[in-house]
Each structure stands twice: as structure tokens, then as C-alpha cells.
Design an enzyme around this catalytic site. Structure first.
Site, PDB file in Angstrom:
ATOM      1  N   ASP A 137      46.884  45.392  33.586  1.00 37.59           N
ATOM      2  CA  ASP A 137      46.981  46.781  34.038  1.00 37.59           C
ATOM      3  C   ASP A 137      46.326  47.008  35.401  1.00 37.59           C
ATOM      4  O   ASP A 137      46.584  48.012  36.054  1.00 37.59           O
ATOM      5  CB  ASP A 137      46.310  47.716  33.024  1.00 37.59           C
ATOM      6  CG  ASP A 137      47.003  47.650  31.671  1.00 37.59           C
ATOM      7  OD1 ASP A 137      48.248  47.544  31.643  1.00 37.59           O
ATOM      8  OD2 ASP A 137      46.296  47.664  30.648  1.00 37.59           O
ATOM      9  N   LYS A 180      30.077  38.741  44.132  1.00 42.68           N
ATOM     10  CA  LYS A 180      30.692  37.691  43.316  1.00 42.68           C
ATOM     11  C   LYS A 180      29.972  36.367  43.512  1.00 42.68           C
ATOM     12  O   LYS A 180      29.563  36.099  44.619  1.00 42.68           O
ATOM     13  CB  LYS A 180      32.174  37.538  43.715  1.00 42.68           C
ATOM     14  CG  LYS A 180      33.012  38.773  43.454  1.00 42.68           C
ATOM     15  CD  LYS A 180      34.410  38.632  44.058  1.00 42.68           C
ATOM     16  CE  LYS A 180      34.409  38.782  45.570  1.00 42.68           C
ATOM     17  NZ  LYS A 180      35.734  38.786  46.183  1.00 42.68           N
ATOM     18  N   ASP A 238      40.699  33.776  46.897  1.00 45.67           N
ATOM     19  CA  ASP A 238      40.921  32.489  47.571  1.00 45.67           C
ATOM     20  C   ASP A 238      39.741  31.526  47.366  1.00 45.67           C
ATOM     21  O   ASP A 238      39.802  30.407  47.838  1.00 45.67           O
ATOM     22  CB  ASP A 238      41.143  32.708  49.081  1.00 45.67           C
ATOM     23  CG  ASP A 238      39.891  33.159  49.802  1.00 45.67           C
ATOM     24  OD1 ASP A 238      39.138  33.984  49.226  1.00 45.67           O
ATOM     25  OD2 ASP A 238      39.629  32.690  50.924  1.00 45.67           O
TER      26      ASP A 238
END
Lengths: 305, 305
Positions: free
Chosen positions: A25, A226, A251
Site C-alpha cells: 500500500d 537508516k 540503492d
């Protein structure tokens, strides 16, 4: 199904692209190396984002690049002809400010920034006083007898991010705060080794500046970008979508894909940034995305409606 | 004697100072924090060195500070009123050049220096071509579309040392050489976290710059300074003294004392630099010198002739 088969990444194909599309979603996109390289859009991005929106998918942009605030990122998207709202953007500059906020960092304390404008702007929006940043980029040091390098004793946190204006003044300032101010936090926006700061090549990332401060303080940072899932709570509050119905598109294996896996999302690796297919397949790599393709437009090209 | 007693460090006393003095033919001194802090001599150093020389002891100076060449160090000693010859000095700048020499580094290749003048001078004396260094300290980068940051493909080694002029240009230059030039060596002069660059306080050491390049390249350096014993072979060739008849005198546990222990020397820690008695005695510390005292003049004050 043996373990090896289970862990193998799948090249995106018409069949599994449809499965991925139907089971998700929200698509979470990294920016550098996925949406753009430097100031150049990657081929096929606007059409792909437009298609996903038109099919009702939520789009979220999660970037480790702390040089801009979410406001500045929205402007960058706009200047590249893509409409993205501020609340769809989660940058590591925002993450640093949110980390201080949720941990009750005292308003009367200051935050020293070894980084760029984006961190200072997010700190200010969150009600904190940031010092340092770009204005310390032109400062020099005097290694002279009887000359003391003074630092602000009210600095209670040092935030280190990507900084193209890094210098010895800032390194000493951040080091002194962390070593001498009792309880001073050491926050790294992220530890990316390199990134596509320009379209043509990679440059040292925040991992370079963060490591420098680790080297001088012999301390390890709290990392808010992250692969830390610190930002995921905020994202979930805003979008009310289960992480199993999200796909992280990035990436980088050690930030994007690991972040997606840590959070319980599906993961799609693209080769338009720092990772090559041979890196993915190298025996030394143990981070395997669910899917991989050349670039985000791979999703568009494989789907038929 | 149980293990704990065996490993305990002894405070230097009139009795064991005599034993140390009689059992040692050469004293190896660290410089920053032992001989001087910044440009200020530490109290009692000239008299102590003079006494040791007058009693026939060899004196050797082993410094991790790569900002000067051995010639420049001899000049610094002289300006402080102490006569030391160049061949009594072993600096990490010399070590970097010697490492390339003994490993047959090709003369036609270049060496990129993320560091100061001392490394460039030692490279030149050893017949190598150094590039970078101080002259890159004023260079800036342009993060612009279609603008390529060029680097010299003939660079075969990057030497990283303490650099008060560190900047993003140099970090990108060194990173590109290590990542893109096949076989390019990554040499760290040393990994000292901090050092007494001035008399009044500590500053980030080469460990900061070396860590920065580790962060951007995700590679580990060859370290030629302390605690590596790489320089010991040269020192032994010159002085023909067994390492068991040497005493390493230093202010740092993880470089000086570890170097002395790695080489089989006796070791004497002084508290005139970065290490305090509480650091020595902290349970987390497992590097224990044979002896410790407040400063080098402790040796002089405890001996009677």
C-alpha cells in the site's frame, strides 16, 4: 524450499512485479541514487511516481542525506517537476531533531552541528538551539602556546552529518563537547560511506564525518537515519499502514535494504545508485533484498493495467 | 607470584628506578606529552636527558606526530635548547616513507598526502613523489551537475596523518584514490585519538583523519607508527641494542606502552600527557606499563650518583 532458495533475491519480472504491486500500500523511496543523482533526476522517475499515485499507493521518501530539511527537500522535488509534500519526506536531519524531542532533550541546552543547513533548520522547527553548522565552515584554529580553544559548556548534544565544509575547527569543537560536557550526546544522522552528491560520481558521506568523531572521541554514535528504524514510528503514526504492506526501494544494501528488513517491509534494490549487481551477488554480502531491478521505472515497465 | 601481582605496574621509587637505570642501555621517548606539550618543554626534561647522556645511555625519540620531518624535529629540539640529532628521531612521517621504501613502492607512482609538511619532506628524502598535503588545504569542492572531481590515476598510496587543514577536498581525493586506483595502499601514520597540539589542551589526532578515510572507503589502514613495531627494525639496525635493554617512556597506553610491550622493551608511563592515574587503574584498561611516574624528571629525582 531450502534456505538458499528462500534467501535468494528475485529479479523483478512481469509476474512478481504484479505480486509486489498488489501486496503493497505504500512505497518508501530512498532519494540519492534512486530518485536523483545530485541534481539530476533518474530516468523514468516522474512517470513511475505518477502511476503509483494514480493507483492509490502512498509514497514516502526516506533519505539519509541530512544537508536539507524536509521543507528544502520538498522544494528540490518541486524544482525537478515532482510534487511531493513535506509530510511525505523523512530525512535524517528531521530524525535528529525528532530524536532529541522524543527523548526530552532540555530546551535550555544547545546542539552543536557538524553538518549542514538542513540539520539546523529541523532543530529550529523542533524548538531547539543549534550552533555551529555552515558558519563554522570558514573558521580556522590557532595551535599556539597559551591559546585555549573555548567551547560552549551548555552544548548537550553533537549532531554529526554529511558536511562538505568539515574542517579541524569543527572536529575540535565537536570532540571537546563530547569529551568534556557531562552527558553530551553524540548523534550521527547516518553512516553512509559515500553518496551521489553529484550526478557523475560518489563522494564521502556522513559515515566519513561520523567516523572522524568516533576516532577522536573513541565513542560510538546514536544513529537516527537508516538502517536504524527510529523514524518508522513517526511514519506509521502518519500513514497507518502495516510495515508488511510497505516496500522500501533503495540503492544501498547496508542502509536502505537493511532498514526495510529491520522494519519488516518488503524490499526492492535498484542499481541506479551505489550498488552493482556484482556487489549484491558477492559472497561477502549477506543483505539480500526481496527484489532487484535496474531503476525505479522497472516497476512501471513491468506492470500492465 | 600470582598473575595479578605479576601484571601490576610499579610506581617508580628510589629502589626500582636504580634497577631500571642499570638494566637499560637506551631510553626511547615519546615527545608530545613527555618531552613537550605543544611548543612548551615539560619541567625537568633537559636536566634528565643530560643526566642520562652523561651516564652513557642512548636516547631515542619515537613520535607518532607526523606533522614534522626528523629534520624539523631536530630543529624543534634545538629551539627548545636540547641537542638531539636527526638520527636519534623516529617519527611516523619517516615511518611512512620507510614503509614504502622497504616494500619496493614504484618510484614512478605518486603518494597522496592527507597530512602535513613532515610527510611530504620524508617522502621526498626517500625519493618518492608526494602530492596533496598543505597546498590542498585551501582547495574547495564544487558539487555541481556534470562537474567531475578528477584525481591522479598514478597515485599508488595514500598516507593519512594528523592534518589541521583537513577538508572535504582532501577527503574526496584520498577516498577516490583508494577506491578507484587498483592496488592503492592506505597507510595511516598512527591512530592517536587526541594529542597535545597545544600546551593547554588536547586536539583530535591522526586517529580522527584515519577514521574519516576508513569511514568513506570502508577499508582499514596499514599503520606504521606506534603501537606498530614497524620502526623497531630500523632502530635496532642503528643502535645495536637488544630491545630487552631498552625502556619506552610514554604518556599513552594504547600507543607508547603497547609499542614498548610489543617490541619487548621495558615500559615507563608518565602522567604529563593524555593519561591520568585513574585511567591507568581503571578496570577497563588492560595495558599495564612496568613502571609509572609523574613525568620524565621522576627518573632523575629518584636516582642518586
Amino acid at each position: 524450499m531450502d534456505n538458499e532458495t528462500h534467501n535468494a533475491s528475485q529479479l523483478l519480472s512481469p509476474h512478481n512485479a504484479r505480486n509486489l504491486f498488489d501486496s503493497v500500500d505504500a512505497f518508501l523511496f530512498d532519494c540519492d541514487g534512486v530518485i536523483w543523482k545530485g541534481d539530476s533526476l533518474i530516468d523514468g522517475v516522474p512517470e513511475t511516481l505518477e502511476m503509483l499515485r494514480s493507483k492509490g499507493k502512498k509514497l514516502v521518501f526516506v533519505t539519509n542525506n541530512s544537508t536539507k530539511s524536509t521543507r528544502q527537500y520538498a522544494n528540490k522535488f518541486s524544482s525537478l517537476g515532482i510534487t511531493v509534500t513535506e509530510d511525505e519526506i523523512f530525512s535524517s536531519s528531521l530524525a535528529a531533531a525528532m530524536f532529541l524531542k522524543v527523548n526530552g532533550f532540555p530546551r535550555e541546552k544547545k546542539v552543536y552541528v557538524l553538518g549542514e543547513e538542513g540539520i539546523l533548520e529541523e532543530l529550529e522547527l523542533a524548538g531547539f538551539t543549534g550552533v555551529g553548522g555552515p558558519e563554522d565552515g570558514t573558521k580556522t584554529v590557532q595551535l599556539k602556546p597559551n591559546s585555549l580553544f573555548e567551547h560552549d559548556k551548555s552544548v548537550g548534544a553533537v549532531v554529526v552529518g554529511l558536511d562538505q565544509y568539515v574542517n579541524y575547527y569543527k572536529l575540535q569543537y565537536g570532540t571537546l563537547c563530547i569529551r568534556e560536557n557531562p552527558g553530551c550526546l553524540f548523534i550521527g544522522t547516518n553512516r553512509d560511506a559515500v553518496g551521489h552528491m553529484t550526478d557523475l560520481q560518489e563522494w564521502p558521506g556522513a559515515g566519513c564525518m561520523v567516523a572522524a568523531i568516533c576516532g577522536s572521541t573513541q565513542k560510538e554514535p546514536i544513529v537516527v537515519g537508516k538502517p536504524s528504524t527510529f523514524m518508522m514510528d513517526f511514519l506509521l503514526q502518519k500513514f497507518l499502514i502495516s510495515t508488511t504492506r510497505m516496500c522500501m526501494v533503495g540503492d544501498r544494501l547496508d542502509t536502505d535494504i537493511l532498514f526495510g528488513q529491520n522494519a519488516g517491509c518488503k524490499t526492492l534494490l535498484v542499481f541506479s545508485g551505489v550498488t552493482t549487481q556484482s556487489t549484491l551477488e558477492d559472497p561477502s554480502n549477506d543483505i539480500r533484498p526481496d527484489y532487484y531491478t535496474s531503476k525505479v521505472s522497472g516497476v512501471l515497465n513491468l506492470l500492465e493495467f
